[in-house]
Motif scaffolding. Structure first.
Motif: not given
Length: 188
Positions: A34-36, A47-51, A109-112
């Motif tokens: 997803d590019g992040t 890969l990003m361009h593939g999606m 990953a560490q969403c608060t």
């Protein structure tokens, strides 16, 4: 290795994308596509361009389908359907809506911020109120009781409560009929 059971075709891009996103997220690989995630080296596969390419090629406007599903859901009522039949039809429409609508989700990953939990709660409450709205008038009392619950039950919990109420009503009705038959037998 196959990540998802849904095979990409000309007409199912959104369903495939949702399945692929869930599969990649569960393996902590979604950030790569997803590019992040940081950009790969110049000689690495793009890969990003593939999606993005797949999205441009296969993504189709879902607005007409979304319109029809929302219209169908807004007009859905139990009518002559059994409670089970109504619940199944309601869930089928909602599952189709989920595959058409790309809902935003926090993927850090560490969403608060707890935004995912809040979004899910809002979605569940909307589904619950739509479901209860379409029930027949025989469920008016239990519908009112469910709407007063804090916290509101999930749709599946609500369905279980309604089934239990329906079973109790059936038992009560069969006992009444039996008592009436006994009373008629005694008078005869």
């Amino acid at each position: 290795m196959q990540l998802v059971a849904v095979i990409l075709t000309e007409s199912n891009y959104n369903q495939w994308r949702r399945s692929m996103s869930i599969a990649l997220s569960s393996k902590l690989k979604y950030r790569f596509v997803d590019g992040t995630c940081s950009k790969p080296a110049q000689n690495a596969p793009l890969l990003m361009h593939g999606m993005r390419y797949l999205e441009v090629r296969y993504a189709q406007s879902n607005v007409p389908k979304l319109f029809n599903l929302r219209k169908e859901l807004s007009h859905l009522e139990q009518g002559s359907l059994s409670l089970s039949g109504y619940f199944t039809r309601f869930r089928t429409i909602n599952d189709e809506l989920d595959s058409v609508v790309n809902k935003p989700r926090c993927i850090c990953a560490q969403c608060t911020c707890q935004v995912n939990a809040k979004l899910i709660e809002i979605e569940q409450n909307v589904q619950l109120t739509h479901f209860l709205r379409g029930l027949n008038d025989t469920y008016t009392t239990i519908r009112g009781q469910i709407l007063l619950m804090k916290p509101l039950p999930t749709l599946n919990q609500c369905y279980a409560i309604l089934l239990q109420e329906e079973n109790q009503s059936n038992i009560h009705n069969s006992v009444s009929v039996t008592n009436d038959n006994i009373a008629m037998s005694v008078k005869a």
